[in-house]
Motif scaffolding. Structure first.
Motif, PDB file in Angstrom:
ATOM      1  N   VAL A 188     -14.006 -29.903  70.628  1.00 12.49           N
ATOM      2  CA  VAL A 188     -14.824 -29.739  69.434  1.00 12.49           C
ATOM      3  C   VAL A 188     -14.121 -30.488  68.305  1.00 12.49           C
ATOM      4  O   VAL A 188     -12.955 -30.225  68.011  1.00 12.49           O
ATOM      5  CB  VAL A 188     -14.996 -28.247  69.074  1.00 12.49           C
ATOM      6  CG1 VAL A 188     -15.776 -28.115  67.767  1.00 12.49           C
ATOM      7  CG2 VAL A 188     -15.696 -27.498  70.197  1.00 12.49           C
ATOM      8  N   THR A 189     -14.832 -31.423  67.697  1.00 13.44           N
ATOM      9  CA  THR A 189     -14.277 -32.203  66.585  1.00 13.44           C
ATOM     10  C   THR A 189     -14.756 -31.587  65.278  1.00 13.44           C
ATOM     11  O   THR A 189     -15.955 -31.386  65.084  1.00 13.44           O
ATOM     12  CB  THR A 189     -14.718 -33.680  66.688  1.00 13.44           C
ATOM     13  OG1 THR A 189     -14.379 -34.184  67.987  1.00 13.44           O
ATOM     14  CG2 THR A 189     -14.059 -34.524  65.625  1.00 13.44           C
ATOM     15  N   ASP A 190     -13.809 -31.280  64.391  1.00 14.35           N
ATOM     16  CA  ASP A 190     -14.144 -30.615  63.129  1.00 14.35           C
ATOM     17  C   ASP A 190     -14.843 -31.567  62.157  1.00 14.35           C
ATOM     18  O   ASP A 190     -14.807 -32.790  62.316  1.00 14.35           O
ATOM     19  CB  ASP A 190     -12.890 -29.999  62.497  1.00 14.35           C
ATOM     20  CG  ASP A 190     -11.856 -31.048  62.130  1.00 14.35           C
ATOM     21  OD1 ASP A 190     -12.099 -31.814  61.171  1.00 14.35           O
ATOM     22  OD2 ASP A 190     -10.809 -31.118  62.801  1.00 14.35           O
ATOM     23  N   VAL A 191     -15.476 -30.999  61.156  1.00 16.54           N
ATOM     24  CA  VAL A 191     -16.262 -31.750  60.171  1.00 16.54           C
ATOM     25  C   VAL A 191     -15.420 -32.792  59.441  1.00 16.54           C
ATOM     26  O   VAL A 191     -15.849 -33.942  59.264  1.00 16.54           O
ATOM     27  CB  VAL A 191     -16.939 -30.785  59.171  1.00 16.54           C
ATOM     28  CG1 VAL A 191     -17.610 -31.550  58.038  1.00 16.54           C
ATOM     29  CG2 VAL A 191     -17.954 -29.916  59.885  1.00 16.54           C
ATOM     30  N   ALA A 192     -14.218 -32.422  59.014  1.00 18.03           N
ATOM     31  CA  ALA A 192     -13.362 -33.362  58.275  1.00 18.03           C
ATOM     32  C   ALA A 192     -13.056 -34.602  59.116  1.00 18.03           C
ATOM     33  O   ALA A 192     -13.110 -35.733  58.616  1.00 18.03           O
ATOM     34  CB  ALA A 192     -12.074 -32.680  57.846  1.00 18.03           C
ATOM     35  N   THR A 193     -12.774 -34.405  60.383  1.00 18.62           N
ATOM     36  CA  THR A 193     -12.472 -35.540  61.268  1.00 18.62           C
ATOM     37  C   THR A 193     -13.720 -36.385  61.500  1.00 18.62           C
ATOM     38  O   THR A 193     -13.646 -37.620  61.485  1.00 18.62           O
ATOM     39  CB  THR A 193     -11.882 -35.039  62.601  1.00 18.62           C
ATOM     40  OG1 THR A 193     -10.710 -34.263  62.321  1.00 18.62           O
ATOM     41  CG2 THR A 193     -11.526 -36.188  63.521  1.00 18.62           C
ATOM     42  N   LEU A 194     -14.862 -35.738  61.701  1.00 18.36           N
ATOM     43  CA  LEU A 194     -16.116 -36.477  61.884  1.00 18.36           C
ATOM     44  C   LEU A 194     -16.429 -37.330  60.655  1.00 18.36           C
ATOM     45  O   LEU A 194     -16.849 -38.486  60.782  1.00 18.36           O
ATOM     46  CB  LEU A 194     -17.266 -35.512  62.165  1.00 18.36           C
ATOM     47  CG  LEU A 194     -17.231 -34.790  63.511  1.00 18.36           C
ATOM     48  CD1 LEU A 194     -18.303 -33.703  63.561  1.00 18.36           C
ATOM     49  CD2 LEU A 194     -17.396 -35.765  64.670  1.00 18.36           C
ATOM     50  N   GLU A 246     -19.343 -30.750  69.559  1.00 21.62           N
ATOM     51  CA  GLU A 246     -18.754 -30.709  70.896  1.00 21.62           C
ATOM     52  C   GLU A 246     -18.966 -32.087  71.505  1.00 21.62           C
ATOM     53  O   GLU A 246     -20.081 -32.607  71.500  1.00 21.62           O
ATOM     54  CB  GLU A 246     -19.448 -29.658  71.765  1.00 21.62           C
ATOM     55  CG  GLU A 246     -19.012 -28.260  71.463  1.00 21.62           C
ATOM     56  CD  GLU A 246     -19.590 -27.268  72.459  1.00 21.62           C
ATOM     57  OE1 GLU A 246     -19.496 -27.510  73.679  1.00 21.62           O
ATOM     58  OE2 GLU A 246     -20.137 -26.264  71.991  1.00 21.62           O
ATOM     59  N   GLU A 247     -17.892 -32.658  72.020  1.00 20.75           N
ATOM     60  CA  GLU A 247     -18.028 -34.001  72.563  1.00 20.75           C
ATOM     61  C   GLU A 247     -16.978 -34.307  73.615  1.00 20.75           C
ATOM     62  O   GLU A 247     -15.965 -33.633  73.722  1.00 20.75           O
ATOM     63  CB  GLU A 247     -17.981 -35.045  71.446  1.00 20.75           C
ATOM     64  CG  GLU A 247     -16.737 -35.032  70.609  1.00 20.75           C
ATOM     65  CD  GLU A 247     -16.816 -35.976  69.415  1.00 20.75           C
ATOM     66  OE1 GLU A 247     -17.719 -36.835  69.355  1.00 20.75           O
ATOM     67  OE2 GLU A 247     -15.963 -35.862  68.539  1.00 20.75           O
ATOM     68  N   LEU A 248     -17.269 -35.334  74.374  1.00 26.14           N
ATOM     69  CA  LEU A 248     -16.339 -35.866  75.349  1.00 26.14           C
ATOM     70  C   LEU A 248     -15.536 -36.947  74.644  1.00 26.14           C
ATOM     71  O   LEU A 248     -16.107 -37.831  74.006  1.00 26.14           O
ATOM     72  CB  LEU A 248     -17.123 -36.448  76.523  1.00 26.14           C
ATOM     73  CG  LEU A 248     -16.369 -36.938  77.734  1.00 26.14           C
ATOM     74  CD1 LEU A 248     -15.534 -35.815  78.351  1.00 26.14           C
ATOM     75  CD2 LEU A 248     -17.343 -37.454  78.782  1.00 26.14           C
ATOM     76  N   THR A 249     -14.207 -36.847  74.695  1.00 26.14           N
ATOM     77  CA  THR A 249     -13.342 -37.848  74.069  1.00 26.14           C
ATOM     78  C   THR A 249     -12.388 -38.409  75.121  1.00 26.14           C
ATOM     79  O   THR A 249     -12.301 -37.886  76.234  1.00 26.14           O
ATOM     80  CB  THR A 249     -12.535 -37.243  72.900  1.00 26.14           C
ATOM     81  OG1 THR A 249     -11.668 -36.235  73.409  1.00 26.14           O
ATOM     82  CG2 THR A 249     -13.453 -36.660  71.842  1.00 26.14           C
ATOM     83  N   PHE A 250     -11.672 -39.458  74.755  1.00 26.25           N
ATOM     84  CA  PHE A 250     -10.792 -40.122  75.707  1.00 26.25           C
ATOM     85  C   PHE A 250      -9.582 -40.666  74.968  1.00 26.25           C
ATOM     86  O   PHE A 250      -9.738 -41.308  73.923  1.00 26.25           O
ATOM     87  CB  PHE A 250     -11.550 -41.277  76.373  1.00 26.25           C
ATOM     88  CG  PHE A 250     -10.972 -41.751  77.668  1.00 26.25           C
ATOM     89  CD1 PHE A 250     -11.466 -41.288  78.873  1.00 26.25           C
ATOM     90  CD2 PHE A 250      -9.930 -42.669  77.689  1.00 26.25           C
ATOM     91  CE1 PHE A 250     -10.941 -41.734  80.074  1.00 26.25           C
ATOM     92  CE2 PHE A 250      -9.395 -43.118  78.878  1.00 26.25           C
ATOM     93  CZ  PHE A 250      -9.911 -42.644  80.089  1.00 26.25           C
ATOM     94  N   GLU A 251      -8.393 -40.401  75.505  1.00 24.66           N
ATOM     95  CA  GLU A 251      -7.185 -41.014  74.965  1.00 24.66           C
ATOM     96  C   GLU A 251      -6.715 -42.049  75.987  1.00 24.66           C
ATOM     97  O   GLU A 251      -6.288 -41.699  77.082  1.00 24.66           O
ATOM     98  CB  GLU A 251      -6.083 -39.981  74.727  1.00 24.66           C
ATOM     99  CG  GLU A 251      -4.847 -40.621  74.126  1.00 24.66           C
ATOM    100  CD  GLU A 251      -3.705 -39.640  73.939  1.00 24.66           C
ATOM    101  OE1 GLU A 251      -3.288 -39.458  72.784  1.00 24.66           O
ATOM    102  OE2 GLU A 251      -3.243 -39.077  74.940  1.00 24.66           O
ATOM    103  N   ALA A 252      -6.824 -43.313  75.622  1.00 31.92           N
ATOM    104  CA  ALA A 252      -6.503 -44.408  76.540  1.00 31.92           C
ATOM    105  C   ALA A 252      -5.046 -44.824  76.420  1.00 31.92           C
ATOM    106  O   ALA A 252      -4.525 -44.973  75.321  1.00 31.92           O
ATOM    107  CB  ALA A 252      -7.398 -45.609  76.258  1.00 31.92           C
ATOM    108  N   LYS A 253      -4.415 -45.023  77.572  1.00 28.65           N
ATOM    109  CA  LYS A 253      -3.058 -45.582  77.574  1.00 28.65           C
ATOM    110  C   LYS A 253      -3.113 -47.085  77.797  1.00 28.65           C
ATOM    111  O   LYS A 253      -2.175 -47.797  77.494  1.00 28.65           O
ATOM    112  CB  LYS A 253      -2.194 -44.897  78.632  1.00 28.65           C
ATOM    113  CG  LYS A 253      -2.636 -45.131  80.060  1.00 28.65           C
ATOM    114  CD  LYS A 253      -1.746 -44.398  81.044  1.00 28.65           C
ATOM    115  CE  LYS A 253      -2.176 -44.659  82.480  1.00 28.65           C
ATOM    116  NZ  LYS A 253      -1.319 -43.954  83.428  1.00 28.65           N
ATOM    117  N   GLY A 254      -4.242 -47.556  78.329  1.00 31.23           N
ATOM    118  CA  GLY A 254      -4.441 -48.981  78.551  1.00 31.23           C
ATOM    119  C   GLY A 254      -5.910 -49.339  78.491  1.00 31.23           C
ATOM    120  O   GLY A 254      -6.773 -48.516  78.829  1.00 31.23           O
TER     121      GLY A 254
END
Length: 153
Positions: A111-117, A139-147
Motif C-alpha cells: 500500500v503506497t501512502d498519499v504523500a508518496t503517491l 494498493e499496488e504491485l511494485t518492483f525493486e530492480a537490481k538490474g
C-alpha cells in the motif's frame, strides 16, 4: 570476381544486420533475459505471496522526469507497476517510454501512502490539479530492480 561477389554479399549481410539490430543497454547489475516472464503474468504468478523474486519483461510506460529514478511498466488491464532501483544505485534514461524492458529483482504487493503517491505524480510532471486529486492510499504491485535491460529498436 569471386572475391568481389563475396565482399558484396558480406556488405549486404552487415547492412541487413545493422538495420535489424536492437540497441541494448544495461543498468545496475548485469542481468540476462533468460527465464523472464511477461509483466502481465506477474500478479497471477505471485498468487497470495506478498513478495517474490522475479525476472520480468514488459513495456515502459513512464519514467521519472527529474532523474530517471523510477519507471512504470505495463502489467495489463490499464494498470502499471512502479519499478524502483535497488539502493537508489542507478537510474534509467528519462526518454525510455515505450521501450521494451527486462527487470530482475523483488516484486511486492504493498500500500503506497498519499504523500508518496503525490511525490511520484510530481516527479512525473503531473499538473497541480492532478496531484491535488490524490487523496487516498493505493494498493499496488511494485518492483525493486537490481538490474535492468532496456531494448531500443
Amino acid at each position: 570476381m569471386k572475391k568481389l561477389i563475396y565482399l558484396i554479399a558480406c556488405a549486404f549481410i552487415l547492412i541487413f544486420h545493422q538495420a535489424n539490430a536492437q540497441e541494448v543497454s544495461y543498468f545496475g547489475e548485469k542481468i540476462t533475459e533468460s527465464g523472464a516472464i511477461e509483466a502481465t503474468k506477474l500478479s497471477e504468478k505471485m498468487k497470495d505471496k506478498k513478495t517474490m523474486e522475479a525476472k520480468v519483461t514488459g513495456t515502459i510506460v513512464e519514467v521519472c522526469k527529474k532523474k530517471g529514478c523510477w519507471m512504470t511498466v505495463d502489467i495489463g488491464n490499464n494498470q502499471k507497476m512502479r519499478v524502483t532501483f535497488k539502493d537508489y544505485a542507478f537510474f534509467v534514461p528519462k526518454d525510455a517510454n515505450g521501450q521494451k524492458v527486462v527487470i530482475e529483482g523483488v516484486a511486492q504487493k504493498e500500500v503506497t501512502d498519499v504523500a508518496t503517491l503525490k511525490h511520484y505524480a510530481e516527479d512525473a510532471g503531473k499538473s497541480k490539479e492532478e496531484i491535488e486529486k490524490i487523496n487516498k492510499p493505493k494498493e499496488e504491485l511494485t518492483f525493486e530492480a537490481k538490474g535492468v535491460i532496456i531494448k531500443k529498436k
